[in-house]
Write a protein that holds these residues in place. Structure first.
Motif, PDB file in Angstrom:
ATOM      1  N   UNK A 220      -5.265   6.519  14.651  1.00 37.36           N
ATOM      2  CA  UNK A 220      -4.115   5.613  14.672  1.00 37.36           C
ATOM      3  C   UNK A 220      -4.327   4.486  13.676  1.00 37.36           C
ATOM      4  N   UNK A 221      -3.231   3.915  13.243  1.00 36.85           N
ATOM      5  CA  UNK A 221      -3.243   2.720  12.404  1.00 36.85           C
ATOM      6  C   UNK A 221      -2.150   1.789  12.914  1.00 36.85           C
ATOM      7  N   UNK A 222      -2.500   0.528  13.150  1.00 36.18           N
ATOM      8  CA  UNK A 222      -1.546  -0.464  13.649  1.00 36.18           C
ATOM      9  C   UNK A 222      -1.511  -1.622  12.660  1.00 36.18           C
ATOM     10  N   UNK A 223      -0.299  -1.990  12.243  1.00 33.69           N
ATOM     11  CA  UNK A 223      -0.171  -2.989  11.184  1.00 33.69           C
ATOM     12  C   UNK A 223       1.111  -3.793  11.366  1.00 33.69           C
ATOM     13  N   UNK A 224       1.273  -4.795  10.503  1.00 35.09           N
ATOM     14  CA  UNK A 224       2.504  -5.582  10.445  1.00 35.09           C
ATOM     15  C   UNK A 224       2.661  -6.152   9.049  1.00 35.09           C
ATOM     16  N   UNK A 225       3.822  -6.700   8.790  1.00 36.54           N
ATOM     17  CA  UNK A 225       4.078  -7.361   7.503  1.00 36.54           C
ATOM     18  C   UNK A 225       3.424  -8.734   7.549  1.00 36.54           C
ATOM     19  N   UNK A 226       2.568  -9.012   6.572  1.00 32.85           N
ATOM     20  CA  UNK A 226       1.914 -10.318   6.521  1.00 32.85           C
ATOM     21  C   UNK A 226       2.774 -11.333   5.789  1.00 32.85           C
ATOM     22  N   UNK A 227       3.336 -10.926   4.671  1.00 25.33           N
ATOM     23  CA  UNK A 227       4.247 -11.774   3.902  1.00 25.33           C
ATOM     24  C   UNK A 227       5.157 -10.862   3.084  1.00 25.33           C
ATOM     25  N   UNK A 228       5.858 -11.406   2.136  1.00 28.03           N
ATOM     26  CA  UNK A 228       6.892 -10.638   1.437  1.00 28.03           C
ATOM     27  C   UNK A 228       6.350  -9.413   0.720  1.00 28.03           C
ATOM     28  N   UNK A 229       5.120  -9.484   0.192  1.00 31.35           N
ATOM     29  CA  UNK A 229       4.625  -8.361  -0.604  1.00 31.35           C
ATOM     30  C   UNK A 229       3.369  -7.716  -0.038  1.00 31.35           C
ATOM     31  N   UNK A 249      -6.046   8.775   7.692  1.00 32.51           N
ATOM     32  CA  UNK A 249      -5.091   7.819   8.263  1.00 32.51           C
ATOM     33  C   UNK A 249      -4.886   6.642   7.313  1.00 32.51           C
ATOM     34  N   UNK A 250      -5.941   6.279   6.579  1.00 32.04           N
ATOM     35  CA  UNK A 250      -5.823   5.220   5.570  1.00 32.04           C
ATOM     36  C   UNK A 250      -4.820   5.623   4.502  1.00 32.04           C
ATOM     37  N   UNK A 251      -4.974   6.828   3.954  1.00 31.43           N
ATOM     38  CA  UNK A 251      -4.099   7.289   2.882  1.00 31.43           C
ATOM     39  C   UNK A 251      -2.666   7.479   3.359  1.00 31.43           C
ATOM     40  N   UNK A 252      -2.487   8.020   4.552  1.00 24.75           N
ATOM     41  CA  UNK A 252      -1.139   8.259   5.068  1.00 24.75           C
ATOM     42  C   UNK A 252      -0.413   6.937   5.324  1.00 24.75           C
ATOM     43  N   UNK A 253      -1.140   5.965   5.860  1.00 19.35           N
ATOM     44  CA  UNK A 253      -0.526   4.650   6.100  1.00 19.35           C
ATOM     45  C   UNK A 253      -0.110   4.008   4.788  1.00 19.35           C
ATOM     46  N   UNK A 254      -0.995   4.069   3.794  1.00 18.70           N
ATOM     47  CA  UNK A 254      -0.690   3.474   2.493  1.00 18.70           C
ATOM     48  C   UNK A 254       0.499   4.162   1.832  1.00 18.70           C
ATOM     49  N   UNK A 255       0.567   5.487   1.944  1.00 16.44           N
ATOM     50  CA  UNK A 255       1.681   6.221   1.342  1.00 16.44           C
ATOM     51  C   UNK A 255       3.008   5.787   1.942  1.00 16.44           C
ATOM     52  N   UNK A 256       3.022   5.540   3.248  1.00 18.73           N
ATOM     53  CA  UNK A 256       4.261   5.109   3.900  1.00 18.73           C
ATOM     54  C   UNK A 256       4.626   3.676   3.526  1.00 18.73           C
ATOM     55  N   UNK A 257       3.613   2.842   3.305  1.00 13.42           N
ATOM     56  CA  UNK A 257       3.874   1.437   3.018  1.00 13.42           C
ATOM     57  C   UNK A 257       4.139   1.162   1.545  1.00 13.42           C
ATOM     58  N   UNK A 258       3.760   2.086   0.674  1.00 16.96           N
ATOM     59  CA  UNK A 258       3.856   1.838  -0.760  1.00 16.96           C
ATOM     60  C   UNK A 258       5.282   1.589  -1.228  1.00 16.96           C
ATOM     61  N   UNK A 259       6.265   2.110  -0.518  1.00 16.78           N
ATOM     62  CA  UNK A 259       7.667   1.870  -0.885  1.00 16.78           C
ATOM     63  C   UNK A 259       8.170   0.512  -0.397  1.00 16.78           C
ATOM     64  N   UNK A 260       7.397  -0.142   0.485  1.00 17.13           N
ATOM     65  CA  UNK A 260       7.841  -1.402   1.081  1.00 17.13           C
ATOM     66  C   UNK A 260       7.112  -2.616   0.518  1.00 17.13           C
ATOM     67  N   UNK A 261       5.820  -2.474   0.261  1.00 16.38           N
ATOM     68  CA  UNK A 261       5.011  -3.621  -0.157  1.00 16.38           C
ATOM     69  C   UNK A 261       4.146  -3.225  -1.342  1.00 16.38           C
ATOM     70  N   UNK A 262       3.719  -4.210  -2.080  1.00 18.06           N
ATOM     71  CA  UNK A 262       2.830  -3.943  -3.219  1.00 18.06           C
ATOM     72  C   UNK A 262       1.377  -3.901  -2.781  1.00 18.06           C
ATOM     73  N   UNK A 263       1.048  -4.679  -1.733  1.00 12.39           N
ATOM     74  CA  UNK A 263      -0.350  -4.822  -1.359  1.00 12.39           C
ATOM     75  C   UNK A 263      -0.587  -4.519   0.126  1.00 12.39           C
ATOM     76  N   UNK A 264      -1.842  -4.169   0.428  1.00 10.26           N
ATOM     77  CA  UNK A 264      -2.287  -3.982   1.801  1.00 10.26           C
ATOM     78  C   UNK A 264      -3.561  -4.799   2.007  1.00 10.26           C
ATOM     79  N   UNK A 265      -3.524  -5.697   2.979  1.00 14.00           N
ATOM     80  CA  UNK A 265      -4.693  -6.500   3.349  1.00 14.00           C
ATOM     81  C   UNK A 265      -5.446  -5.757   4.443  1.00 14.00           C
ATOM     82  N   UNK A 266      -6.732  -5.459   4.188  1.00 10.54           N
ATOM     83  CA  UNK A 266      -7.554  -4.746   5.160  1.00 10.54           C
ATOM     84  C   UNK A 266      -8.651  -5.646   5.735  1.00 10.54           C
ATOM     85  N   UNK A 267      -8.380  -6.939   5.743  1.00 14.27           N
ATOM     86  CA  UNK A 267      -9.233  -7.948   6.366  1.00 14.27           C
ATOM     87  C   UNK A 267     -10.602  -8.033   5.692  1.00 14.27           C
ATOM     88  N   UNK A 268     -11.554  -8.737   6.324  1.00 15.59           N
ATOM     89  CA  UNK A 268     -12.827  -9.065   5.693  1.00 15.59           C
ATOM     90  C   UNK A 268     -13.940  -8.135   6.153  1.00 15.59           C
TER      91      UNK A 268
END
Length: 324
Positions: A220-229, A249-268
């Motif tokens: 599973x992958x759980x996420x939200x929009x952090x800011x506009x991009x 799951x990393x690649x599938x999540x990114x593929x779905x988000x790539x049309x919505x945002x430019x970046x993905x924050x994966x924390x520290x």
């Protein structure tokens, strides 16, 4: 004068208030997100004050309280009051998660204060398209592992919805049992945070994906929009049934988000060697830098040794946030 009595607990009922404020003052670091605070409230007790249009967050872990800088319009007097309060009640690192612009401003206000980079809490931000496509030679080994997973495991991906939330919870329970969380209080805290996110998935307006392997939920992958991009990944969990499932799951999540945002924050990485290496292996586009305020030494009237040092806190929290 700002005081401890100005702060009240962060609760689920505060969501809309924090969301409205985040729209006015978008964040780039996960430490100030409402979801992060309510999900981890059992480990770090979060409180906040609202003063002169600013939200000030405090977090208490192991009996030690530390503060975040104000979120809102620049207010020199409020900043000075916060520093004074933090110096009074906290340990040797009273103010944390200071963004670079605020660090510069603090140095202008109080040139004698010591602000140091907190590398362990720098967050990794990737281009969504890079995580989705894994282009070029630098991603060759990851692509190879991912392709092996896809050859060996019949998988499908679907959004997390109210209809499959129970299956997501079952995945977390299996992960808890696999990791032996009942015998490991550190992992127990982590799974408790994930349980809270799933139990309040709709209320928190979270999003996510689940990956099925042979019809059973394997990751599973759980996420939200952090800011506009930028999107922020809060939780990513997988079972050991099929090698490479985390890369999938990393690649599938990114593929779905790539049309919505430019970046993905994966924390520290919080200074954990293996985790740092894994995050660097995915070649971040940039880091979200933060600084910490250090108490001057020697200090007249110091409170004495801290029961939980900042490094101890980081190591514990790193273990809690670690993904495999």
């Amino acid at each position: 004068m700002l005081c401890e009595e100005d702060f009240k607990p962060v609760t689920l009922a505060d969501r809309e208030f924090f969301e409205r404020h985040s729209e006015l003052y978008p964040q780039t670091h996960s430490s100030n997100t409402f979801t992060n605070m309510v999900c981890w409230n059992h480990f770090t007790q979060y409180r906040y004050a609202y003063v002169n249009g600013n939200i000030i967050i405090s977090g208490t872990t192991g009996g030690i309280t530390r503060f975040h800088p104000p979120i809102g319009p620049r207010d020199p007097e409020l900043m000075r009051e916060l520093i004074q309060l933090a110096m009074k009640v906290s340990d040797n690192t009273p103010l944390i998660f200071i963004d670079p612009d605020t660090a510069l401003w603090i140095r202008e206000l109080e040139p004698d204060l010591e602000l140091v980079p907190d590398r362990d809490n720098f967050e990794y931000v990737y281009r969504a398209s890079d995580l989705a496509e894994l282009p070029g030679k630098k991603y060759q080994k990851i692509r190879s592992h991912l392709n092996r997973f896809r050859r060996n495991c019949m998988s499908t991906v679907e959004p997390i919805t109210p209809e499959n939330l129970e299956e997501v919870m079952e995945l977390l329970k299996k992960w808890r049992d696999w990791k032996g969380c009942d015998k490991n209080p550190v992992l127990s805290h982590e799974v408790e945070a994930a349980f809270y996110a799933v139990e309040h998935f709709m209320e928190l307006r979270l999003r996510g994906f689940l990956l099925r392997v042979d019809s059973e939920v394997g990751a599973i992958s759980i996420f939200e929009r952090l800011n506009a991009d930028t999107a922020l990944i809060h939780f990513e969990k997988g079972l050991p049934d099929c090698e490479g499932i985390y890369k999938a799951i990393n690649a599938e999540t990114a593929a779905a988000l790539a049309d919505e945002v430019e970046y993905i924050n994966r924390e520290s990485d919080l200074g954990v060697g293996g985790l740092r290496e894994a995050k660097l292996r995915y070649h971040p586009h940039h880091m979200v830098e933060v600084y910490s305020l250090k108490r001057p030494s020697p200090v007249s009237g110091a409170r004495g040794p801290s029961r939980v040092s900042l490094r101890e806190h980081e190591v514990l929290f790193a273990a809690l946030k670690r993904t495999n």
